[in-house]
Design a protein around this motif. Structure first.
Motif, PDB file in Angstrom:
ATOM      1  N   UNK A 187       0.751  -0.759  -0.205  1.00 21.38           N
ATOM      2  CA  UNK A 187      -0.167   0.028   0.256  1.00 21.38           C
ATOM      3  C   UNK A 187       1.103   1.357   0.036  1.00 21.38           C
ATOM      4  N   UNK A 188       2.032   1.447   0.375  1.00 24.07           N
ATOM      5  CA  UNK A 188       3.207   2.493   0.438  1.00 24.07           C
ATOM      6  C   UNK A 188       3.364   2.525  -0.850  1.00 24.07           C
TER       7      UNK A 188
ATOM      8  N   UNK B 171      -5.342   2.255  -4.080  1.00 26.36           N
ATOM      9  CA  UNK B 171      -5.491   1.443  -3.631  1.00 26.36           C
ATOM     10  C   UNK B 171      -6.573   0.251  -4.284  1.00 26.36           C
ATOM     11  N   UNK B 172      -7.940   1.263  -4.138  1.00 22.20           N
ATOM     12  CA  UNK B 172      -8.919   0.289  -5.374  1.00 22.20           C
ATOM     13  C   UNK B 172      -7.457  -0.358  -6.955  1.00 22.20           C
ATOM     14  N   UNK B 173      -7.213   0.754  -7.382  1.00 21.86           N
ATOM     15  CA  UNK B 173      -6.754   0.848  -8.536  1.00 21.86           C
ATOM     16  C   UNK B 173      -5.477  -0.502  -8.764  1.00 21.86           C
ATOM     17  N   UNK B 174      -4.630  -1.145  -7.241  1.00 21.82           N
ATOM     18  CA  UNK B 174      -3.560  -1.785  -7.254  1.00 21.82           C
ATOM     19  C   UNK B 174      -4.490  -3.322  -6.943  1.00 21.82           C
ATOM     20  N   UNK B 175      -5.771  -3.339  -6.047  1.00 22.21           N
ATOM     21  CA  UNK B 175      -6.521  -3.939  -6.021  1.00 22.21           C
ATOM     22  C   UNK B 175      -7.126  -4.163  -7.243  1.00 22.21           C
ATOM     23  N   UNK B 176      -7.912  -3.830  -8.271  1.00 25.25           N
ATOM     24  CA  UNK B 176      -8.257  -4.647  -9.098  1.00 25.25           C
ATOM     25  C   UNK B 176      -7.550  -5.389  -9.661  1.00 25.25           C
ATOM     26  N   UNK B 177      -6.423  -4.578  -9.748  1.00 25.46           N
ATOM     27  CA  UNK B 177      -5.429  -5.098 -10.911  1.00 25.46           C
ATOM     28  C   UNK B 177      -4.923  -7.146 -10.440  1.00 25.46           C
ATOM     29  N   UNK B 178      -4.967  -6.732  -8.936  1.00 30.33           N
ATOM     30  CA  UNK B 178      -4.055  -8.493  -8.234  1.00 30.33           C
ATOM     31  C   UNK B 178      -6.054  -9.017  -8.218  1.00 30.33           C
ATOM     32  N   UNK B 179      -6.936  -8.575  -8.044  1.00 34.29           N
ATOM     33  CA  UNK B 179      -8.371  -9.446  -8.142  1.00 34.29           C
ATOM     34  C   UNK B 179      -7.993 -10.102  -9.690  1.00 34.29           C
TER      35      UNK B 179
ATOM     36  N   UNK C 275     -11.830  -1.884   1.387  1.00 35.48           N
ATOM     37  CA  UNK C 275     -11.232  -2.806  -0.070  1.00 35.48           C
ATOM     38  C   UNK C 275     -10.741  -4.815   0.760  1.00 35.48           C
ATOM     39  N   UNK C 276     -10.504  -4.514   1.474  1.00 35.45           N
ATOM     40  CA  UNK C 276      -9.360  -5.945   1.499  1.00 35.45           C
ATOM     41  C   UNK C 276     -10.013  -6.706   2.969  1.00 35.45           C
ATOM     42  N   UNK C 277     -11.322  -6.810   2.906  1.00 32.60           N
ATOM     43  CA  UNK C 277     -12.262  -7.973   3.540  1.00 32.60           C
ATOM     44  C   UNK C 277     -12.051  -8.565   2.821  1.00 32.60           C
ATOM     45  N   UNK C 278     -11.089 -10.319   3.384  1.00 34.75           N
ATOM     46  CA  UNK C 278     -10.692 -10.883   2.481  1.00 34.75           C
ATOM     47  C   UNK C 278     -11.663 -11.764   1.311  1.00 34.75           C
ATOM     48  N   UNK C 279     -11.863 -12.361   0.626  1.00 41.22           N
ATOM     49  CA  UNK C 279     -12.787 -13.021  -0.480  1.00 41.22           C
ATOM     50  C   UNK C 279     -13.791 -11.368  -0.609  1.00 41.22           C
TER      51      UNK C 279
ATOM     52  N   UNK D  74      -3.469   2.869   5.362  1.00 45.36           N
ATOM     53  CA  UNK D  74      -2.548   2.535   4.507  1.00 45.36           C
ATOM     54  C   UNK D  74      -1.732   1.948   5.957  1.00 45.36           C
ATOM     55  N   UNK D  75      -2.378   0.411   5.625  1.00 46.31           N
ATOM     56  CA  UNK D  75      -1.518  -0.758   6.293  1.00 46.31           C
ATOM     57  C   UNK D  75      -2.342  -1.435   7.579  1.00 46.31           C
ATOM     58  N   UNK D  76      -3.593  -1.066   7.894  1.00 46.24           N
ATOM     59  CA  UNK D  76      -4.459  -1.440   8.735  1.00 46.24           C
ATOM     60  C   UNK D  76      -5.943  -1.800   8.159  1.00 46.24           C
ATOM     61  N   UNK D  77      -6.015  -2.690   8.359  1.00 45.07           N
ATOM     62  CA  UNK D  77      -7.438  -2.771   7.961  1.00 45.07           C
ATOM     63  C   UNK D  77      -8.344  -2.491   8.870  1.00 45.07           C
TER      64      UNK D  77
END
Length: 694
Positions: A251-252, A257-265, A411-415, A439-442
């Motif tokens: 995240x740093x 982070x939304x775009x980064x997660x979309x790419x990871x998914x 956004x990082x709630x698993x699954x 950042x860094x803390x759910x």
């Protein structure tokens, strides 16, 4: 130095690795307790089937997350945890223990549940038991419904081993002969598209039974030869690969982070493999080929005596409407007719105990807030909201009605990452201010804040919960929710929301404890207080209920409290790395796990405090991640009667359970609690159903 004992760290006896169980192995063992429900003849038959499937899906998630993380730790050469076990050792023990679980699961299915279901008129038919009429119908079904969407892939230099999606159903086919192009057959892969149902119900006029089912894997294996005309099928073996599903976003290092997660998914389904399930009779050379292609060691393979996707039989539970084979229906308790939730809460705090109390008051509070012209602002955290959430609809409506609406979406709630990305987009389109947390803390805290003008003053109404804002889980999980207009609690929640949406410094809260700042320290402080009371000869006791426990400082503090004579009773549903019953260390600590009709989910901490008890409900387990690396809240129950109710319903009631409880031994084994001679049988959940829903 250890601040609590002034003992050098390397000589602190409470850091001895023998005092700590391994978190991964403890989590894995929870599934044996779930499976025991499937093996219990006192549980209704279709519910037993459901427990079996839950144990299977839990095992899937365990490999996707816990085993995947442990394999990553092995790659990085990370040091052992408090239990002293190196990642390689843990992975080896995971394989051995998981193999035991898998063997027990399939024995339960093949030898117990499947025959019992058949006797009850619910038949899941294996390919060897199909009669001629059933076979004709299934062959036609294969040709008409399945074959058109299949794309079998013969393996050769032009067709290398394909990418296999996480947990997808596949068939590896051994071929002999040549195809139309003169290519020699060897191996082929048939992937079952996700669009195909994994359980097929046979028509009653074909099968003769109203509830007759067949696994898709059986149909594919039986008729796979039709995909390879002119060639001989020497064998067809189903397999499934499980992959690491933990998304690793630095995240740093990202701007959005939304775009980064979309790419990871996009690539999540093809991350590193961690487990291979393969048909029991599959030849060793083929298994070796699969292991090589998935870059897996020998101890990652599990031979399966049945369908590799056994958890899919859960569909039978929903397709068979047989009330006598399920738990009796119950009516949730509903808050008596309320014209105004604001008037009700202004008169006194409202405590909801789900699933016995309906979730509707929370939904009604948000609905009324969205429509009330006196409401100025609504702020809420959403970790898991569920599909088509009525809460989201009301938040959208509130924004359209001109309210200032802020939602912290994790956004990082698993699954649930993909669902939450879509939810965030929808809220933003409606004019809601969406915050992605810190950042860094759910952000795992469950908070709702409503600001309402009443006369010349603004008043805050708050809902705090131990569970998610999810109507579905509110019927399946045990959780507490508090609705209050207490000004101090309201101000604390207001400050936390300001911190989450802005860049505020650490806060001085009056009532709430908050991770990662004061919750960990607050728990340690209260354990230490009980320790001091015990050393002063005063009665001292701690009772706490949670889903999991592994935070080393908390465990050491509990050991010290036990040594001082504090009586400690822990109700820990899942993983527990504390070793109870060690003479001179933890002989005053008792740990039990409750597994019943509902998933135990509420977190409650109670400290005797020399006759003036402290009681907190919380969103946080006593895990390192919750106490130190997440945004969580612990909230006090200030009303005396409600505090007594929480203690009676969630602690005393569960400590008395002698039907659904398991006691953790010093050896690490869980033994099922049975009623002592002359004692009345007591089920905590059944007691609450009778008391609150009767």
């Amino acid at each position: 130095m250890n601040a609590m004992t002034d003992t050098p760290l390397d000589t602190d006896p409470l850091r001895d690795s023998a005092l700590y169980f391994n978190r991964e192995l403890s989590q894995l063992d929870f599934n044996f307790r779930v499976l025991a429900q499937a093996q219990d003849a006192q549980v209704p038959l279709l519910e037993r089937l459901k427990y079996l499937c839950i144990s299977c899906t839990n095992l899937d998630e365990f490999f996707e997350i816990r085993a995947g993380t442990m394999r990553h730790a092995q790659d990085l050469g990370l040091a052992p945890g408090p239990d002293g076990l190196a990642p390689a050792t843990v992975l080896s023990r995971i394989h051995d223990r998981a193999a035991e679980l898998v063997k027990s699961q399939y024995e339960c299915w093949n030898d117990v549940l499947r025959p019992a279901l058949s006797d009850a008129g619910v038949r899941v038919l294996g390919r060897n038991s199909w009669n001629a009429r059933q076979t004709r119908w299934l062959r036609a079904y294969f040709r008409d419904e399945i074959m058109p969407v299949l794309s079998p892939l013969g393996l050769d230099p032009a067709h290398p081993f394909p990418k296999i999606l996480n947990k997808s159903l596949n068939i590896v086919v051994v071929l002999k002969g040549k195809d139309a192009f003169g290519r020699a057959g060897n191996l082929a892969i048939v992937r079952a598209p996700r669009s195909l149902p994994r359980i097929i119900q046979l028509p009653e006029n074909v099968s003769g039974g109203k509830h007759d089912f067949v696994f898709l894997s059986s149909v594919l294996s039986t008729f796979v030869d039709e995909l390879f005309p002119g060639m001989e099928v020497k064998g067809a073996y189903q397999f499934r690969v499980t992959r690491n599903s933990e998304l690793l976003v630095d995240e740093e290092e990202v701007d959005n982070i939304a775009l980064a997660l979309r790419d990871e998914l996009i690539g999540r389904g093809y991350l590193r493999a961690v487990r291979l399930e393969i048909a029991e009779q599959c030849p060793k050379p083929i298994v070796r080929t699969l292991l090589e292609n998935f870059d897996l060691p020998e101890n990652a393979v599990y031979r399966i005596n049945g369908p590799v996707n056994l958890n899919r039989v859960i569909q039978v539970y929903d397709l068979v409407q047989r009330p006598e084979l399920k738990f009796p229906a119950y009516q949730q308790r509903v808050l008596p007719g309320v014209d105004s939730m604001f008037d009700t809460v202004a008169d006194g705090d409202v405590l909801l105990h789900h699933p016995f109390d309906a979730f509707s008051p929370v939904l009604e509070l948000i609905r009324q807030a969205a429509e009330d012209p006196h409401v100025l602002a609504i702020k809420q955290t959403l970790y898991r909201a569920g599909k088509d959430s009525p809460i989201v609809e009301q938040l959208v409506q509130a924004a359209r009605n001109g309210k200032d609406v802020t939602v912290v979406v994790e956004l990082r709630a698993r699954f649930d990452e993909e669902a939450n990305l879509g939810l965030a987009d929808r809220l933003q389109e409606a004019g809601v201010q969406v915050v992605y947390g810190v950042v860094g803390y759910k952000t795992h805290a469950k908070m709702l804040l409503i600001v309402r003008r009443e006369g010349r003053k603004l008043r805050r109404y708050v809902h705090l919960g131990t569970g998610n804002y999810h109507s579905g889980t509110a019927r399946a999980y045990t959780d507490f929710g508090l609705i209050t207009a207490d000004p101090d609690i309201g101000n604390d929640v207001h400050l936390i929301f300001q911190q989450l949406s802005g860049l505020a410094p650490s806060l001085k809260l009056k009532c709430l404890l908050q991770s990662p700042f004061t919750l960990h320290a607050g728990v340690l402080k209260r354990i230490d207080r009980e320790t001091k009371h015990a050393r002063a000869g005063k009665p001292a006791r701690i009772v706490a209920k949670m889903n999991a426990l592994n935070e080393p400082q908390v465990i050491r503090a509990l050991y010290q409290a036990s040594q001082a004579g504090v009586q400690i009773e822990l109700i820990v549903r899942g993983a527990c790395t504390l070793r109870p019953g060690v003479e001179g260390i933890s002989d005053n600590i008792r740990v039990r796990s409750i597994v019943g009709r509902f998933l135990e989910h509420h977190r409650v901490y109670w400290f005797a405090n020399d006759g003036t008890p402290d009681l907190f409900c919380s969103s946080a387990d006593w895990l390192e991640r919750n106490l130190l690396r997440r945004v969580e809240t612990g909230f006090p129950i200030l009303d005396h009667d409600l505090r007594a109710r929480v203690y009676d319903e969630a602690l005393s009631n569960y400590l008395a359970d002698n039907l659904s409880a398991w006691e953790l031994q010093a050896s690490g084994q869980y033994l099922r609690v049975v009623p002592e001679e002359g004692a009345m049988p007591h089920s905590a959940q059944a007691t609450l159903l009778a008391k609150l829903c009767g």
